[in-house]
Write a protein that holds these residues in place. Structure first.
Motif, PDB file in Angstrom:
ATOM      1  N   PHE A   1     -71.913 -18.166  21.630  1.00  0.00           N
ATOM      2  CA  PHE A   1     -71.618 -16.782  21.244  1.00  0.00           C
ATOM      3  C   PHE A   1     -72.491 -16.300  20.087  1.00  0.00           C
ATOM      4  O   PHE A   1     -72.632 -15.101  19.894  1.00  0.00           O
ATOM      5  CB  PHE A   1     -70.140 -16.639  20.859  1.00  0.00           C
ATOM      6  N   GLY A   2     -73.038 -17.254  19.313  1.00  0.00           N
ATOM      7  CA  GLY A   2     -73.777 -16.886  18.108  1.00  0.00           C
ATOM      8  C   GLY A   2     -72.815 -16.637  16.955  1.00  0.00           C
ATOM      9  O   GLY A   2     -71.671 -16.233  17.166  1.00  0.00           O
ATOM     10  N   GLU A   3     -73.273 -16.893  15.749  1.00  0.00           N
ATOM     11  CA  GLU A   3     -72.405 -16.727  14.581  1.00  0.00           C
ATOM     12  C   GLU A   3     -71.878 -15.304  14.458  1.00  0.00           C
ATOM     13  O   GLU A   3     -70.755 -15.080  14.009  1.00  0.00           O
ATOM     14  CB  GLU A   3     -73.169 -17.104  13.306  1.00  0.00           C
ATOM     15  N   LYS A   4     -72.679 -14.342  14.885  1.00  0.00           N
ATOM     16  CA  LYS A   4     -72.298 -12.932  14.732  1.00  0.00           C
ATOM     17  C   LYS A   4     -71.093 -12.571  15.589  1.00  0.00           C
ATOM     18  O   LYS A   4     -70.323 -11.665  15.250  1.00  0.00           O
ATOM     19  CB  LYS A   4     -73.502 -12.051  15.104  1.00  0.00           C
ATOM     20  N   HIS A   5     -70.915 -13.283  16.720  1.00  0.00           N
ATOM     21  CA  HIS A   5     -69.853 -12.916  17.658  1.00  0.00           C
ATOM     22  C   HIS A   5     -68.797 -14.007  17.791  1.00  0.00           C
ATOM     23  O   HIS A   5     -68.014 -13.989  18.746  1.00  0.00           O
ATOM     24  CB  HIS A   5     -70.457 -12.630  19.035  1.00  0.00           C
ATOM     25  N   ILE A   6     -68.719 -14.920  16.835  1.00  0.00           N
ATOM     26  CA  ILE A   6     -67.820 -16.064  16.982  1.00  0.00           C
ATOM     27  C   ILE A   6     -66.358 -15.635  17.001  1.00  0.00           C
ATOM     28  O   ILE A   6     -65.507 -16.283  17.629  1.00  0.00           O
ATOM     29  CB  ILE A   6     -68.074 -17.110  15.856  1.00  0.00           C
ATOM     30  N   HIS A   7     -66.024 -14.527  16.338  1.00  0.00           N
ATOM     31  CA  HIS A   7     -64.631 -14.073  16.325  1.00  0.00           C
ATOM     32  C   HIS A   7     -64.176 -13.633  17.725  1.00  0.00           C
ATOM     33  O   HIS A   7     -62.999 -13.742  18.065  1.00  0.00           O
ATOM     34  CB  HIS A   7     -64.422 -12.943  15.309  1.00  0.00           C
TER      35      HIS A   7
END
Length: 453
Positions: free
Chosen positions: A99-105
């Motif tokens: 997901f990438g750190e930006k979209h981990i939530h």
């Protein structure tokens, strides 16, 4: 002393909750003690027989701990084994990679919805919180940004989507079609989870500062602090071990479809499908997948299990005391007064289902109790009224009401407060507000769906 009657019961309940919050937040008295004190004083104030006040508190405490203590204990052991083996780190690394750190939530919300479908909220929470701790540590992001989407996803499926037990009971009570309920539940639930989870977390995490040191988080990421490189367990075996209790509970819910009821295979599936047994089996399996397979011996595994239980003792006592407070509210007649106030109002069945469930939730703290009790009250009223309301939408409206504003008499409130390391005020601003968003948006989208269908 004469028992208090009518609307005065509601006034005493409001005073009790306000006193509880004040004593914890302003005077920093330990929540476990405050819950006992306020529960006993409330019972005396409303005129409960002296001999039944303590018994009511003990009953509520015991009923809550009978489920929660075992779930939290076994879930913590599983989480500790996952952490020590590097399994939690493996899942965190994989999610970040995909997901990438930006979209981990967003990833945490999706995982929570999948894991939460067949299990109670507390079970899903203890299964996923080690992963949330590890993702937060690896990304350097606030635990709120990672954890709120997770608990939002768990909460939405808890109240809105079968085959979750609470929603399934509502389907039966309203004689709804389970297939339609699942479809409508996803239409309402997914947008609700998105708003109350990732979007709300992005907004609120900037305004809430969590403590630097979280002793519970340290339990689940201690092994990752070593700089020594190590081989992590495979993603497949890690995921299988984590999802094993979920799969076993699903099998238990399908037992009557797979085998004739009351036969040995059917009884066996029901047995292994209970949350306690399913978690126990997963913990025993983890001793091999996360223990022996990773080079740990029996003494080390036993030490992991013993060490991880000490930090959860306080949480368990507080959660149980919250259940005791909820029971005093019920036995004092406050809950019944709330129900009477709700049913006397002449409103649409959808709004009535939401309103009754919401009031019972506020009074008892349990979403499951709120949903099941409200169904029993609203189903005959809706049937007698002759209103053309689809029963599937009644399930959703009642489920949405059962999730509103988790507060001090809800075991989940204290579970999240302690694991996230928040104050009572911060828990109200995050978790309680998240639940309220889910409840109100769920009701709004249910009405919108009713207008379209």
């Amino acid at each position: 002393m004469e028992p208090v009657q009518g609307s005065m019961l509601l006034i005493y309940a409001v005073i009790a909750v306000a006193a509880l919050i004040l004593m914890i937040t302003r005077y920093k008295i330990y929540p476990f003690l405050v819950l006992i004190i306020v529960s006993l004083l409330l019972g005396l104030a409303v005129g409960m027989p002296v001999g039944t006040i303590v018994k009511a508190f003990e009953t509520g405490n015991g009923n809550t701990l009978g489920h929660i203590a075992i779930v939290v204990g076994l879930g913590t052991m599983l989480g500790k084994m996952m952490a020590e083996s590097g399994g939690a780190e493996r899942i965190a690394t994989s999610l970040i990679g995909w997901f990438g750190e930006k979209h981990i939530h967003w990833a945490m919300m999706c995982v929570a919805i999948i894991v939460g479908l067949p299990v109670f909220f507390e079970v899903g929470f203890v299964l996923l919180i080690p992963i949330a701790f590890n993702v937060a540590r690896r990304t350097g992001k606030s635990l709120l940004l990672i954890g709120l989407p997770m608990v939002a996803g768990l909460s939405v499926v808890h109240g809105l989507i079968p085959p979750h037990p609470a929603a399934l009971l509502a389907v039966q009570a309203y004689h709804a079609d389970i297939g339609k309920t699942i479809a409508y539940g996803l239409i309402v639930g997914v947008p609700t989870a998105i708003v109350a989870g990732p979007l709300f977390a992005l907004l609120i995490h900037r305004h809430i500062k969590l403590p630097e040191h979280n002793p519970l988080a340290a339990q689940f990421i201690a092994s990752a602090e070593s700089n020594a490189p190590r081989e992590l367990p495979g993603f497949g075996i890690t995921l299988l071990t984590i999802l094993l209790p979920v799969l076993l509970m699903l099998l238990g819910s399908w037992a009557d479809l797979l085998f004739t009821p009351h036969t040995t295979p059917n009884d066996l599936l029901h047995f292994v499908g209970t949350s306690d047994v399913a978690l126990l089996i997963a913990v025993l399996v983890s001793f091999w997948t996360f223990g022996a397979q990773r080079g740990f011996n029996r003494e080390q595994i036993q030490k992991f299990c013993a060490d991880c239980l000490a930090p959860i003792a306080g949480i368990t006592l507080i959660v149980g005391a919250g259940g005791g407070f909820g029971r005093v509210l019920m036995d004092s007649g406050i809950s019944q007064q709330i129900v009477q106030s709700a049913t006397s109002a002449h409103i649409s069945p959808l709004l009535l289902g939401w309103f009754v469930a919401a009031l019972i939730r506020l009074a008892t703290g349990s979403a499951t109790v709120a949903m099941t009790t409200a169904c029993g009250i609203v189903a005959p009223i809706a049937a007698a009224g002759g209103a053309q309301v689809q029963p599937e939408l009644l399930v959703l409206a009642t489920g949405a009401g059962s999730l509103i504003f988790s507060h001090v008499n809800d075991g989940g409130f204290w579970l999240i407060k302690e694991y996230f390391g928040m104050t009572v005020g911060q828990t109200f601003k995050t978790w309680s507000l998240c639940e309220t968003i889910i409840s109100l948006l769920g009701l709004g989208l249910t009405f919108a769906l009713a207008a379209v269908l």
